[in-house]
Design an enzyme around this catalytic site. Sequence first.
Site, PDB file in Angstrom:
ATOM      1  CE  LYS A   6      -1.619   2.569   3.142  1.00  0.00           C
ATOM      2  NZ  LYS A   6      -1.456   3.876   2.454  1.00  0.00           N
ATOM      3  N   GLY A  39       6.671   3.989   8.945  1.00  0.00           N
ATOM      4  CA  GLY A  39       6.025   5.288   9.093  1.00  0.00           C
ATOM      5  C   GLY A  39       6.305   5.867  10.461  1.00  0.00           C
ATOM      6  CB  SER A  40       4.684   8.602  12.298  1.00  0.00           C
ATOM      7  OG  SER A  40       3.357   8.131  12.501  1.00  0.00           O
ATOM      8  CB  THR A  41       6.897   6.555  16.747  1.00  0.00           C
ATOM      9  OG1 THR A  41       8.249   6.359  16.292  1.00  0.00           O
ATOM     10  CG2 THR A  41       6.707   5.813  18.056  1.00  0.00           C
ATOM     11  CB  ALA A  44       1.022   5.737  12.101  1.00  0.00           C
ATOM     12  N   GLY A  45       2.607   3.747  14.051  1.00  0.00           N
ATOM     13  CA  GLY A  45       3.102   2.398  14.316  1.00  0.00           C
ATOM     14  C   GLY A  45       2.531   1.789  15.576  1.00  0.00           C
ATOM     15  CD  GLU A  47      12.211   2.194   9.260  1.00  0.00           C
ATOM     16  OE1 GLU A  47      12.428   3.097  10.111  1.00  0.00           O
ATOM     17  OE2 GLU A  47      11.994   2.423   8.071  1.00  0.00           O
ATOM     18  CB  CYS A  78      12.968   7.039   9.296  1.00  0.00           C
ATOM     19  SG  CYS A  78      13.599   5.662   8.307  1.00  0.00           S
ATOM     20  CD  GLU A  83      11.274  10.768  12.327  1.00  0.00           C
ATOM     21  OE1 GLU A  83      12.102  10.124  11.669  1.00  0.00           O
ATOM     22  OE2 GLU A  83      10.132  10.345  12.597  1.00  0.00           O
TER      23      GLU A  83
END
Length: 482
Positions: free
Chosen positions: A179, A231-233, A235-236, A253, A287, A385
């Site tokens: 995706k 992606g972002s932490t 969202a992770g 990651e 990242c 970040e």
Amino acid sequence: MTTVIERDRLFVGGAWRRPASDGRIEVRSPHDRRLVATVPAATPADADAAVAAAKEALAGGDWAASTGKERAELIRRVSAGLQARAAELAGLITDEMGSPAKFSLFGQAVSPAIVLDGFADVAERFPFEQERPGVLGPCLVQKVPVGVSVGIVPWNVPVFISCMKLGAALAAGAPIILKPAPEAPASAFLLADVLAEAGLPPGVVSILPGGADLGRYLVAHPGVDKVSFTGSTAAGRTVGATCGELMKRCTLELGGKSAGVILDDADLAAVVPQLVDAGVQNNGQVCAAQSRILAPASRYDEVVDALADHLRTLAVGDPRDPGTDIGPLVSARQRDRVEGYIADGRDSARLVVGGGRPAGLDGGFYVEPTLFADVDNASRIAREEIFGPVLTVIRYRDDDEAVALANDSDYGLSGSVWTSDPARGVAVASRIRTGTCTVNSGVIVEPRNPFGGFRQSGVGREMGPEGVEAYTETRTVVLPPA
């Protein structure tokens, strides 16, 4: 005038199919906001079709019976196809997300092929089956495909990260649904063209562009066994929570705030250009960027001056210009985010270079390369970040404090140590709790070895044998007693 790319089909199960809806994604250049491409927006119905095709590939046919060597041959064909279209791919990614042309050719277009070639090598020698002794007799320990996998890909290095997931899944024999992000989906269609030309078996790969809603649908889909998310932490955490609740295998990651440690014996003339590049390449939208620079107190002012002088030489402008070093950020929202951090930094540290918008580039989402000195490691600009061309310089007294500061972070993705004494550099690097740490090198991701992070930088590893392992399940077959 550049031709607008228009796609009207989705790549579902290795074939081009009409999408289930008329929804479209418009891709506009972050440099001048011109229309670059329009592509179909995938829906849950398209996701259902992709999962069904993947399950069929997993259950029977040529793919289910393929060997590691056969998968390696397919992966190499995909790599060769990408290499043949590297210049086209680099230009497309430059147009869709603003990556400077001088970075795009290798960082966006050649490096995915390097990753795939590495997975092909792993697939040929991976121990998919081993005989081991048991208590009552021999056993077969088998590594079998994890099942239907999903790879959720960000916009910053879209094909490179797609190939980190694609290559591992193909090597392991696991069908995968990719995706791509709605900010940069056009390059994924070029990847799909290459896959189709490589003779991909039916059902093995689908590519479904869409936003967060589609991602959530795929993560929670009952037919999906494994999720790999980059992606972002923030969202992770959501992805990980869903996978944990549903007992799905998961690789995350996530973000980073990596430290570049300059030791007191470093040759600044050699170090600074490489370290700055490791901090602001791809417009700082990496990242693993080395955005937190640790400098010895004995040479602090010298380091800051050298960094400032180099940043002032960077050319900011049209990313298609081969002389450009820094292009636009991907969107207005991303520029607003970066400018918010810069405003915070003005209150907590000393602004040395940049801090504004470059003149004459009002049509795009530009921010000047920015350097802050006298930064406290507890400040927001040192801990969070930023994902833009912003560097912070933090003072330390000795090697022990440098290590302590490098490790005093919520993240642990990448890092570097710079010194004239390689043995000392390795000793310091080995004490830093981060997934990758280089010595005297600006490489922030080693494309044939495991990549991933400590702490909030993620869970699991991608690339190398460890990356393939993540797409397998381990099964023990107890053989009949002799």
